[in-house]
Scaffold this active site. Structure first.
Site, mmCIF file in Angstrom:
data_model
loop_
_atom_site.group_PDB
_atom_site.id
_atom_site.type_symbol
_atom_site.label_atom_id
_atom_site.label_comp_id
_atom_site.label_asym_id
_atom_site.label_seq_id
_atom_site.Cartn_x
_atom_site.Cartn_y
_atom_site.Cartn_z
ATOM 1 N N GLU A 440 -23.521 -25.586 -28.344
ATOM 2 C CA GLU A 440 -24.786 -25.026 -28.818
ATOM 3 C C GLU A 440 -25.890 -25.166 -27.773
ATOM 4 O OE1 GLU A 440 -24.582 -23.131 -31.210
ATOM 5 O OE2 GLU A 440 -22.688 -23.821 -32.052
ATOM 6 N N HIS A 443 -25.691 -22.200 -25.474
ATOM 7 C CA HIS A 443 -26.436 -21.057 -26.021
ATOM 8 C C HIS A 443 -27.930 -21.230 -25.774
ATOM 9 C CE1 HIS A 443 -23.375 -18.752 -28.057
ATOM 10 N NE2 HIS A 443 -23.015 -19.730 -28.858
ATOM 11 N N HIS A 446 -29.037 -20.660 -22.208
ATOM 12 C CA HIS A 446 -28.998 -19.228 -21.889
ATOM 13 C C HIS A 446 -30.317 -18.572 -22.317
ATOM 14 C CE1 HIS A 446 -26.411 -15.278 -22.076
ATOM 15 N NE2 HIS A 446 -27.158 -15.353 -21.000
#
Length: 648
Positions: A440, A443, A446
């Site tokens: 996570e 993510h 990003h």
């Protein structure tokens, strides 16, 4: 610099969203009156107002996920059809579409970020039904409003069914469970409570000696929300109608219009190729478990026995027991050590900040790169009954520059369901929890490291769905790296570092039964793609699932298993005809990961290259193009097989 997250007054948030939708509509009319529309005077403010609305909606959807109650359910359910109508009307607005086309044709010298915004928006307008006659547009709008409502019902039914189930067990029923799990489950009256929330469920399925109780839990888990069978049928019918109205033969084809993969057949070929490599090894793994169980006097292995015997075999094969790692993986130490790791890997720093949060255990950090505060991250990691199960990253605000030149900084939430701290014991994680945290955070990075100036393609925005898992899967692989574990795996009481022998065992055990895990993912992915190639009834859905299992699986569940009724990823979570994305993105992540490992893991020059070519670029270019910029060539399937311990 960053707004405070307010977790109270949901009615006020609802009003703000309704007002924002109306003011956006008025503002768009003003934009459409501009004599000479340009990207700067039209597309820039258009992105800003839509982002402002999205930010407001995220606040309520986030709270409905982490502080779910009757009020949040009611307000969120009330908003969904209105939002669906707003976005459907927006996507079918011929005047906005014509203006964007005019800007695209008249401004040929746009930078690549602006070009990508225009390209994506024009594509999405077409996918929203622009150009269709008014009757067809209205039908499409009704379909989308109904789909939104059904998906929310589907998800809520799973949560309600999960919360409604509990087994209260005696001391004799928890034989075999580690002490930490017993502490987590123990009630004031001396009984032990086990539920279908995943940390509780998997604890008993892994360690609980009582086979009948394992079966009760298994039966409860795989028969949740039977009413979702009919919802699923209607969702699939509506998706098929939507695809045909937009000129696509099936919903699978419509779904792939915004992804890297070109056709359903290309995806199925990819999945079948992996299955051909993985299934023979998965069969060997299953036989190992069966033979091991026979040695212990158990002839017939059922699905509710697999995790239990697999764990026992893992212990015997590697002397591996997830439980012995938990004292070395105390949540707070893991978090601070993970931040040390990310500083060494990517040259980024995390500074804790004191700001209002929705729950006392939530932590907040500013992300600093080269001395500059770049973004903000919230961590909400412990399980709660009012919190939806699982783990996810929720992007609240993207990085962008508005039409006045003002830069907005990104904010994201990382949410998980890790074991809760008690009065006698802190939150102790399993190695698999650390993998989840890394995933996570991948993510989140990003999104948070974006340098893109256009909101619609910044961070995870605009990234093709089958590539959005690339950075998360890339990062999770490092959870098994000895050099990484050494940074934070310390005993929560003695502060002793984790023994090297433990790390060696964990690394060896990483791909234990991995082929069985691969074929399980392939089952989900192929089933998802195939049911969206038609509009199957509830019974036909089961037929397709049974056929996929014959082709791909090595473990066949009982006929009453209706896992599809709680498959929220594809019926309520955005993965419809896209579940294959996990494996597709893993292909990219495996190649990127080994490019670091083969350089000794910590290589700041290589890391800066990865950060600048992939993480900072968000959705501003095709994911495959960005991957090639970083890697220098196309990804190779051998790296994916190597990652899963499967011979090429």
């Amino acid at each position: 610099m960053f707004p405070e997250f307010q977790s109270d007054n949901l009615p006020k948030k609802e009003s703000a969203i309704l007002e924002k939708m109306e003011s956006n509509k008025e503002f768009i009319q003003t934009l459409l009156k501009i004599d000479k529309p340009t990207f700067q005077n039209f597309a820039k403010p258009y992105q800003r107002i839509q982002t402002e609305l999205s930010d407001l909606v995220t606040e309520i959807s986030h709270l409905n996920s982490v502080k779910n109650n009757d009020e949040s359910q009611t307000i969120y359910s009330r908003l969904l059809p209105k939002l669906s109508e707003y976005y459907t009307d927006l996507g079918q607005n011929e005047d906005i579409f014509a203006t964007l086309l005019k800007i695209q044709s008249s401004e040929k010298d746009q930078n690549h970020e602006a070009s990508k915004v225009l390209e994506n928006e024009i594509r999405d307008f077409r996918l929203s039904g622009v150009g269709l006659n008014s009757d067809t547009k209205n039908t499409l709008k009704e379909i989308r409003i109904r789909q939104s409502d059904l998906s929310n019902q589907f998800s809520q039914n799973v949560l309600n069914a999960t919360n409604a189930f509990a087994l209260y067990l005696s001391e004799g029923d928890v034989v075999g469970l580690p002490e930490s799990e017993k502490i987590s489950a123990k009630q004031d009256d001396g009984t032990y409570k086990f539920t279908l929330h995943f940390p509780s469920y998997i604890a008993y399925m892994t360690y609980g000696e009582n086979r009948e109780i394992r079966k009760k839990l298994y039966d409860g888990y795989c028969t949740r929300a039977p009413e979702n069978g009919k919802l699923m049928e209607e969702i699939l019918e509506l998706r098929d109608k939507e695809a045909k109205l937009l000129g696509f033969p099936t919903f699978s084809h419509l779904s792939l219009a915004t992804k890297v993969a070109d056709t359903p057949e290309q995806v199925i070929d990819f999945l079948d190729h992996l299955a051909k490599k993985a299934k023979p090894i998965a069969l060997q793994e299953l036989n190992e478990i069966k033979n091991f169980a026979k040695k212990l006097g158990h002839e017939d292995i059922e699905p509710w026995d697999l995790t239990f015997y697999s764990e026992k075999l893992k212990k015997e094969s590697f002397s591996y027991d997830e439980e012995i790692y938990r004292p070395y993986l105390e949540k707070e130490t893991v978090i601070s050590g993970t931040f040390q790791f990310l500083e060494k890997l990517l040259g980024i720093q995390f500074q804790q900040v004191d700001t209002p949060v929705w729950e006392p255990s939530v932590l907040c950090y500013n992300l600093v790169v080269e001395g500059e505060i770049r973004s903000r991250l919230y961590l909400d990691l412990e399980v709660r009954t009012e919190k939806k199960g699982g783990a996810w990253m929720h992007n609240w605000k993207p990085h962008f520059q508005d039409e006045t030149g003002k830069t907005e900084l990104p904010v994201a939430f990382v949410v998980a369901s890790f074991p809760k701290a008690t009065s006698t014991q802190p939150s102790l994680l399993r190695p698999s929890d650390v993998v989840t945290l890394f995933h996570e955070l991948g993510h989140a990075l990003h999104h948070l490291l974006s340098r893109v100036k256009e909101a619609f393609v910044s961070g995870v925005n605009g990234v093709e769905w089958d590539a959005v898992e690339f950075p998360s899967q890339f990062l999770e692989n490092f959870a098994y790296e000895p050099k990484v574990l050494e940074l934070f795996a310390k005993h929560y009481q003695t502060k002793e570092p984790i023994p090297n022998s433990y790390i060696e065992t964990m690394v060896k055990a990483k791909n234990f039964m991995s082929a069985m895990g691969v074929v399980r993912q392939l089952e989900f992915a192929k089933f998802d793609m195939l049911i969206h190639k038609e509009k199957p009834s509830e019974s036909r859905v089961q037929e397709i699932l049974d056929q996929v299992r014959k082709e791909v699986c090595v473990v066949f569940p009982p006929a009453y298993n209706k896992f599809q009724n709680s498959f929220t990823h594809i019926f309520a979570g955005g993965y419809a005809a896209g579940y294959y994305s996990y494996k597709w993105a893993e292909l990219l992540s495996a190649n990127a990961y080994y490019s670091f490992v083969d350089r000794g893991v910590f290589d700041l020059e290589h890391a800066a290259h990865f950060r600048k070519t992939v993480l900072e670029k968000g959705g501003s270019a095709s994911a495959m193009d960005l991957f090639r910029d970083f890697y220098g060539r196309d990804p190779e399937i051998d790296a994916l097989l190597r990652l899963n311990g499967i011979a090429a």
